[in-house]
Motif scaffolding. Structure first.
Motif, PDB file in Angstrom:
ATOM      1  N   ALA A 151       0.864  -1.185   0.000  1.00 51.98           N
ATOM      2  CA  ALA A 151       0.000   0.000   0.000  1.00 51.98           C
ATOM      3  C   ALA A 151       0.899   1.233   0.000  1.00 51.98           C
ATOM      4  CB  ALA A 151      -0.919   0.011   1.229  1.00 51.98           C
ATOM      5  N   ARG A 152       0.288   2.383  -0.272  1.00 46.02           N
ATOM      6  CA  ARG A 152       1.040   3.628  -0.172  1.00 46.02           C
ATOM      7  C   ARG A 152       1.517   3.821   1.268  1.00 46.02           C
ATOM      8  NH1 ARG A 152      -2.460   7.702  -0.525  1.00 46.02           N
ATOM      9  NH2 ARG A 152      -4.277   6.370  -0.338  1.00 46.02           N
ATOM     10  N   LEU A 153       2.717   4.368   1.422  1.00 42.06           N
ATOM     11  CA  LEU A 153       3.217   4.668   2.765  1.00 42.06           C
ATOM     12  C   LEU A 153       2.648   6.016   3.190  1.00 42.06           C
ATOM     13  CD1 LEU A 153       5.051   2.291   2.010  1.00 42.06           C
ATOM     14  CD2 LEU A 153       6.893   3.413   3.258  1.00 42.06           C
ATOM     15  N   HIS A 154       1.381   5.952   3.598  1.00 36.14           N
ATOM     16  CA  HIS A 154       0.583   7.121   3.960  1.00 36.14           C
ATOM     17  C   HIS A 154       0.069   6.892   5.379  1.00 36.14           C
ATOM     18  CE1 HIS A 154      -3.092   9.607   4.100  1.00 36.14           C
ATOM     19  NE2 HIS A 154      -2.494  10.371   3.208  1.00 36.14           N
ATOM     20  N   PRO A 155      -0.143   7.956   6.178  1.00 38.32           N
ATOM     21  CA  PRO A 155      -0.601   7.748   7.560  1.00 38.32           C
ATOM     22  C   PRO A 155      -1.837   6.870   7.677  1.00 38.32           C
ATOM     23  CG  PRO A 155       0.083  10.020   7.261  1.00 38.32           C
ATOM     24  CD  PRO A 155       0.162   9.380   5.901  1.00 38.32           C
ATOM     25  N   ARG A 156      -2.793   7.010   6.741  1.00 43.29           N
ATOM     26  CA  ARG A 156      -4.013   6.193   6.850  1.00 43.29           C
ATOM     27  C   ARG A 156      -3.742   4.713   6.622  1.00 43.29           C
ATOM     28  NH1 ARG A 156      -8.241   4.717   3.459  1.00 43.29           N
ATOM     29  NH2 ARG A 156      -7.425   5.916   1.705  1.00 43.29           N
ATOM     30  N   LYS A 157      -2.685   4.395   5.889  1.00 48.47           N
ATOM     31  CA  LYS A 157      -2.343   2.989   5.633  1.00 48.47           C
ATOM     32  C   LYS A 157      -1.606   2.352   6.808  1.00 48.47           C
ATOM     33  CE  LYS A 157      -3.876   3.465   1.388  1.00 48.47           C
ATOM     34  NZ  LYS A 157      -5.082   2.786   0.873  1.00 48.47           N
TER      35      LYS A 157
ATOM     36  N   VAL B 235      -0.992  -8.451   5.014  1.00 43.81           N
ATOM     37  CA  VAL B 235      -1.513  -7.657   6.130  1.00 43.81           C
ATOM     38  C   VAL B 235      -1.797  -6.245   5.643  1.00 43.81           C
ATOM     39  CG1 VAL B 235      -1.061  -6.758   8.442  1.00 43.81           C
ATOM     40  CG2 VAL B 235      -0.205  -9.024   7.793  1.00 43.81           C
ATOM     41  N   LEU B 236      -3.030  -5.791   5.813  1.00 41.89           N
ATOM     42  CA  LEU B 236      -3.402  -4.416   5.483  1.00 41.89           C
ATOM     43  C   LEU B 236      -3.886  -3.742   6.766  1.00 41.89           C
ATOM     44  CD1 LEU B 236      -3.675  -2.340   3.175  1.00 41.89           C
ATOM     45  CD2 LEU B 236      -6.078  -3.019   3.001  1.00 41.89           C
ATOM     46  N   PRO B 237      -3.016  -2.967   7.441  1.00 41.98           N
ATOM     47  CA  PRO B 237      -3.407  -2.357   8.719  1.00 41.98           C
ATOM     48  C   PRO B 237      -4.129  -1.029   8.586  1.00 41.98           C
ATOM     49  CG  PRO B 237      -1.067  -2.022   8.324  1.00 41.98           C
ATOM     50  CD  PRO B 237      -1.601  -2.770   7.120  1.00 41.98           C
ATOM     51  N   SER B 238      -4.460  -0.601   7.370  1.00 41.12           N
ATOM     52  CA  SER B 238      -5.046   0.728   7.168  1.00 41.12           C
ATOM     53  C   SER B 238      -6.439   0.821   7.775  1.00 41.12           C
ATOM     54  CB  SER B 238      -5.101   1.062   5.677  1.00 41.12           C
ATOM     55  OG  SER B 238      -5.870   0.121   4.980  1.00 41.12           O
ATOM     56  N   VAL B 239      -6.860   2.055   8.027  1.00 39.97           N
ATOM     57  CA  VAL B 239      -8.171   2.314   8.628  1.00 39.97           C
ATOM     58  C   VAL B 239      -9.061   3.025   7.616  1.00 39.97           C
ATOM     59  CG1 VAL B 239      -7.308   2.379  10.995  1.00 39.97           C
ATOM     60  CG2 VAL B 239      -7.345   4.484   9.648  1.00 39.97           C
ATOM     61  N   ASP B 240     -10.357   2.807   7.758  1.00 40.48           N
ATOM     62  CA  ASP B 240     -11.362   3.462   6.911  1.00 40.48           C
ATOM     63  C   ASP B 240     -11.084   3.233   5.427  1.00 40.48           C
ATOM     64  OD1 ASP B 240     -12.674   4.431   9.156  1.00 40.48           O
ATOM     65  OD2 ASP B 240     -11.439   6.238   9.224  1.00 40.48           O
ATOM     66  N   GLU B 241     -10.686   2.035   5.087  1.00 43.28           N
ATOM     67  CA  GLU B 241     -10.415   1.670   3.696  1.00 43.28           C
ATOM     68  C   GLU B 241     -11.737   1.248   3.061  1.00 43.28           C
ATOM     69  OE1 GLU B 241      -7.845   1.899   0.888  1.00 43.28           O
ATOM     70  OE2 GLU B 241      -6.802   1.484   2.759  1.00 43.28           O
ATOM     71  N   PRO B 242     -12.254   1.970   2.071  1.00 42.92           N
ATOM     72  CA  PRO B 242     -13.584   1.635   1.545  1.00 42.92           C
ATOM     73  C   PRO B 242     -13.664   0.234   0.928  1.00 42.92           C
ATOM     74  CG  PRO B 242     -12.900   3.821   0.819  1.00 42.92           C
ATOM     75  CD  PRO B 242     -11.704   3.191   1.438  1.00 42.92           C
ATOM     76  N   PHE B 243     -12.729  -0.067   0.023  1.00 49.45           N
ATOM     77  CA  PHE B 243     -12.805  -1.335  -0.692  1.00 49.45           C
ATOM     78  C   PHE B 243     -11.427  -1.626  -1.300  1.00 49.45           C
ATOM     79  CE2 PHE B 243     -13.976  -4.626  -3.546  1.00 49.45           C
ATOM     80  CZ  PHE B 243     -15.222  -5.097  -3.155  1.00 49.45           C
ATOM     81  N   PRO B 244     -10.482  -2.134  -0.499  1.00 48.52           N
ATOM     82  CA  PRO B 244      -9.109  -2.309  -0.972  1.00 48.52           C
ATOM     83  C   PRO B 244      -8.988  -3.417  -2.012  1.00 48.52           C
ATOM     84  CG  PRO B 244      -9.360  -3.232   1.224  1.00 48.52           C
ATOM     85  CD  PRO B 244     -10.648  -2.532   0.911  1.00 48.52           C
TER      86      PRO B 244
END
Length: 393
Positions: A201-207, A276-285
């Motif tokens: 995933a992108r290295l972004h705070p939400r991810k 592992v996808l630890p991101s939050v508020d992910e609509p539809f990864p």
């Protein structure tokens, strides 16, 4: 039908993520069914843009930053001409839209060309109060309201779009994302010497890549042989990730491989013992759906839009997103062979029954048939046509 898909950005680094993957998958499946499909986009990457993607002709121009913002200000002056010509020949347009110059141009051209169009926002259009967004919306929202339908993934997206376009906006039509099911094979056994746990995933705070590193530290204590890889374009979190790796003494077990093309990303998913996808508020990864299709066990958070369905099907391990919960889930998948096999089987079944591109395009074709009927061009009035779409919400 002659169908045009428009997405803001394609490239060999996968920077635009889900919207690009969805647009290409839908385009390829439509073309496989005999439709005349064209994909229009900007291109950015180390290699030249291909002439076709999976058999679909690609009309593209090099991405240029005309305004500030990572994607918002990307444009090329000649792309407007490409859109004018391509949309003018289309029966229907499918616009993968966010608040950016490409989307705004595509919407305006579709309206001027009187081409029936659907809009899919991929969770990118929510109410915003910033002055610059409100100014942009003075042009953007009236064009959105001219769509024949707005395609939504989740109830959250439905509510957000309804607030943006107002009560007199177009019908809000439910459409999941989908991938092409992979050929069935037996469950892939992870490398017992060095099982690989993947972040893609992108290295972004939400991810939350830092949560992945914290999880890696906890798993490493119990399973020293495990290895952890992060892939994705850096959006500000790479220094923090590297600092945390050093502080936890994980330089030999946690590595960062940069951004990947879509094909390389699929290969990475296929190799992984756990995704592992630890991101939050992910609509539809889309990476989750692709991992399930490849037979790779998935660990995600309960704020993921797909989490309730995946938990109900027991097709993934859904956690509260804390490093400890993520670590416990990864350890369980690697240690419990029967449980892992069950996750793989249920994940593939979920793709076949709920997230297959075949089922998605079955629904899309119905939407397209109605969306092409604009101003009586196929014998249906605007009010009648809008009613037809409303029945399919």
């Amino acid at each position: 039908m002659r169908i045009v898909h428009v997405v803001t950005l394609l490239g060999d680094d996968g920077a635009f993520g889900g919207p690009a993957s969805v647009a290409t998958a839908q385009s390829e499946e439509c073309a496989a069914r005999g439709h005349e499909v064209t994909l229009v986009s900007l291109w950015r990457g180390g290699n030249r843009a291909p002439a076709r993607i999976g058999g679909v002709p690609l009309r593209t121009r090099p991405a240029r930053s005309l305004l500030p913002g990572r994607f918002t200000g990307l444009m090329h002056p000649l792309l407007a001409r490409d859109l004018w010509r391509t949309l003018g020949r289309a029966d229907v347009a499918h616009l993968h839209t966010g608040r950016d110059l490409v989307s705004l141009t595509a919407l305006a051209v579709a309206v001027l060309r009187r081409t029936g169009f659907l809009v899919q926002t991929h969770g990118m259009v929510e109410p915003r109060r910033r002055i610059v967004v409100r100014a942009f919306d003075r042009l953007f929202v009236p064009l959105l309201r001219r769509a024949r339908g707005l395609l939504v993934l989740t109830e959250r997206e439905r509510l957000a779009l309804a607030r943006v376009v107002g009560p007199d906006g177009p019908p809000l039509l439910s459409l999941p994302n989908g991938v092409r099911p992979r050929p069935r094979s037996g469950p892939r056994e992870p490398d017992g010497r060095h099982p690989e746990i993947l972040f893609l995933a992108r290295l972004h705070p939400r991810k939350r890549p830092e949560a992945f590193v914290e999880m890696a530290a906890l798993v490493h204590r119990r399973m020293p042989q495990a290895r952890f890889r992060l892939y994705g374009a850096d959006e500000g979190m790479l220094p923090a990730v590297r600092r945390l790796v050093a502080e936890r003494g994980l330089r030999d077990v946690v590595t960062y491989g940069g951004a990947l093309s879509h094909e390389d990303a699929l290969r990475a998913l296929s190799r992984a013992a756990v995704y592992v996808l630890p991101s939050v508020d992910e609509p539809f990864p889309m990476t989750v759906v692709e991992a399930l299709a490849l037979g790779t066990p998935v660990v995600c958070t309960d704020s993921c839009g797909m989490a309730p369905e995946l938990a109900r099907r027991r097709a993934a391990v859904v956690t509260d997103g804390s490093p400890r919960a993520l670590a416990d889930a990864v350890h369980e998948v690697l240690a419990d062979e029967d449980g892992r096999r069950s996750l793989v089987a249920e994940g593939r079944r979920a793709v076949e029954e709920a997230y297959s591109i075949h089922a998605v395009v079955d629904r899309l074709e119905s939407f397209y048939r109605h969306a092409r009927c604009v101003d009586g061009r196929c014998g249906t009035s605007q009010s009648e046509e809008s009613g037809c779409l409303s029945k399919q919400r």
